[in-house]
Design a protein around this motif. Structure first.
Motif, PDB file in Angstrom:
ATOM      1  N   LYS A 188      -4.475   1.312  -8.883  1.00 40.86           N
ATOM      2  CA  LYS A 188      -5.500   1.852  -9.605  1.00 40.86           C
ATOM      3  C   LYS A 188      -5.798   3.215  -9.197  1.00 40.86           C
ATOM      4  O   LYS A 188      -6.244   4.194 -10.026  1.00 40.86           O
ATOM      5  CB  LYS A 188      -6.873   1.097  -9.576  1.00 40.86           C
ATOM      6  CG  LYS A 188      -6.863  -0.220 -10.318  1.00 40.86           C
ATOM      7  CD  LYS A 188      -8.116  -1.044 -10.303  1.00 40.86           C
ATOM      8  CE  LYS A 188      -8.163  -2.346 -10.955  1.00 40.86           C
ATOM      9  NZ  LYS A 188      -9.243  -3.264 -10.739  1.00 40.86           N
ATOM     10  N   ALA A 189      -5.561   3.526  -8.037  1.00 41.16           N
ATOM     11  CA  ALA A 189      -5.817   4.947  -7.240  1.00 41.16           C
ATOM     12  C   ALA A 189      -4.768   5.864  -7.654  1.00 41.16           C
ATOM     13  O   ALA A 189      -4.652   6.736  -6.957  1.00 41.16           O
ATOM     14  CB  ALA A 189      -6.093   4.739  -6.013  1.00 41.16           C
ATOM     15  N   GLY A 190      -3.643   5.181  -8.326  1.00 43.70           N
ATOM     16  CA  GLY A 190      -2.327   6.002  -8.628  1.00 43.70           C
ATOM     17  C   GLY A 190      -1.180   5.719  -7.982  1.00 43.70           C
ATOM     18  O   GLY A 190      -0.047   6.363  -8.514  1.00 43.70           O
TER      19      GLY A 190
ATOM     20  N   ASP B 159      -6.063  -2.168  -5.650  1.00 43.73           N
ATOM     21  CA  ASP B 159      -6.737  -0.972  -5.421  1.00 43.73           C
ATOM     22  C   ASP B 159      -5.800   0.343  -5.420  1.00 43.73           C
ATOM     23  O   ASP B 159      -6.266   1.344  -5.898  1.00 43.73           O
ATOM     24  CB  ASP B 159      -7.571  -1.177  -4.150  1.00 43.73           C
ATOM     25  CG  ASP B 159      -8.724  -2.213  -4.397  1.00 43.73           C
ATOM     26  OD1 ASP B 159      -9.136  -2.581  -5.827  1.00 43.73           O
ATOM     27  OD2 ASP B 159      -9.239  -2.708  -3.244  1.00 43.73           O
ATOM     28  N   ALA B 160      -4.754   0.148  -4.802  1.00 41.25           N
ATOM     29  CA  ALA B 160      -4.132   1.441  -4.715  1.00 41.25           C
ATOM     30  C   ALA B 160      -3.328   1.558  -5.704  1.00 41.25           C
ATOM     31  O   ALA B 160      -3.126   2.863  -6.173  1.00 41.25           O
ATOM     32  CB  ALA B 160      -2.931   0.816  -3.467  1.00 41.25           C
TER      33      ALA B 160
ATOM     34  N   THR C 193       0.677  -1.279   0.029  1.00 40.47           N
ATOM     35  CA  THR C 193      -0.105  -0.023   0.197  1.00 40.47           C
ATOM     36  C   THR C 193       0.768   1.289  -0.144  1.00 40.47           C
ATOM     37  O   THR C 193       2.338   1.289   0.138  1.00 40.47           O
ATOM     38  CB  THR C 193      -0.758   0.221   1.277  1.00 40.47           C
ATOM     39  OG1 THR C 193      -0.112   0.047   2.384  1.00 40.47           O
ATOM     40  CG2 THR C 193      -1.753  -1.321   1.275  1.00 40.47           C
ATOM     41  N   GLU C 194       0.294   2.523  -0.156  1.00 38.20           N
ATOM     42  CA  GLU C 194       0.956   3.503  -0.317  1.00 38.20           C
ATOM     43  C   GLU C 194       1.849   3.870   1.163  1.00 38.20           C
ATOM     44  O   GLU C 194       2.793   4.227   1.298  1.00 38.20           O
ATOM     45  CB  GLU C 194       0.137   4.934  -0.487  1.00 38.20           C
ATOM     46  CG  GLU C 194       0.864   6.042  -0.605  1.00 38.20           C
ATOM     47  CD  GLU C 194       0.138   7.363  -0.946  1.00 38.20           C
ATOM     48  OE1 GLU C 194       0.451   8.578  -0.946  1.00 38.20           O
ATOM     49  OE2 GLU C 194      -1.120   7.029  -1.328  1.00 38.20           O
TER      50      GLU C 194
ATOM     51  N   SER D 245       3.453   6.366  -8.580  1.00 38.26           N
ATOM     52  CA  SER D 245       4.062   7.019  -7.581  1.00 38.26           C
ATOM     53  C   SER D 245       5.787   7.023  -7.530  1.00 38.26           C
ATOM     54  O   SER D 245       6.101   6.015  -7.730  1.00 38.26           O
ATOM     55  CB  SER D 245       3.566   6.502  -6.154  1.00 38.26           C
ATOM     56  OG  SER D 245       4.380   7.315  -5.230  1.00 38.26           O
TER      57      SER D 245
END
Length: 205
Positions: A64-66, A61-62, A25-26, A70
């Motif tokens: 797809k959210a960008g 999911d992360a 995850t981020e 990163s």
């Protein structure tokens, strides 16, 4: 989801999200980057994971959210590559996608027999982080890098060893035990000498 042991000369960083194949995850990625920056005082750093997969790369999911694009990925691998101490990737299982970046940035890579490597960014419509193809090509050559990144091939541990993508397959014990043993001479030497020898060695990009 990131376990850190910085109590001795060898810092150990463990990805601990086995129910999600240690997908990042981020927050996990940011923590890994910060630990890699802080580890400049460590004599050695070992990266490993829990379960049967080192990391599936970005959490879907992360991503797809960008997260897939990163700058944190490049910041993490750059921080690992810049460390003056010995860095070892103790791969407990498969390495996929962006997780390859931190592995490629390490000085040494050892793996369990069941470890596989693949980097499906093209299939997902993303570019790899800029340093990843450079570091991979420095280890295994441009054609084999294209085999993984353009032809989408999954490479098993035996083939990875023959390519030079990893340095050893641990068949007779625990991968972490072997990783710590590889650090013995480094932490026994003077820090200045160990750092100077690493600085003299060519980097992977």
């Amino acid at each position: 989801m990131i376990d850190i042991d910085s109590s001795g000369p060898i810092w150990t960083v463990t990805l601990n999200r086995p129910d999600k194949a240690n997908a990042l995850t981020e927050d996990m990625l940011r923590e890994l980057r910060d630990v890699a920056i802080a580890a400049k005082d460590a004599r050695a750093l070992i990266l490993t994971g829990t379960g049967r997969v080192f990391s599936a790369g970005a959490d879907l999911d992360a991503a797809k959210a960008g997260l897939a694009t990163s700058p944190l990925w490049e910041e993490l691998s750059g921080a690992i590559a810049a460390l003056p101490g010995l860095t070892v990737a103790a791969l407990n299982g498969t390495v996929a996608g962006g997780a390859n970046g931190m592995v490629l940035a390490c000085d040494l890579r050892i793996a369990t027999p069941g470890t596989r490597f693949f980097y499906p960014v093209m299939k997902l419509g993303y570019l790899p982080q800029p340093s990843d193809p450079v570091r991979m090509a420095a280890l295994i050559g441009p054609a084999r890098t294209k085999l993984i990144m353009l032809a989408g091939q999954k490479i098993d541990a035996d083939r990875a060893l023959s390519f030079g993508l990893i340095d050893d397959i641990v068949t007779d014990g625990d991968v972490m035990t072997r990783a710590k043993a590889l650090c013995d001479d480094t932490i026994a030497a003077s820090q200045d000498t160990a750092h100077a020898i690493k600085a003299m060695c060519p980097s992977g990009g």
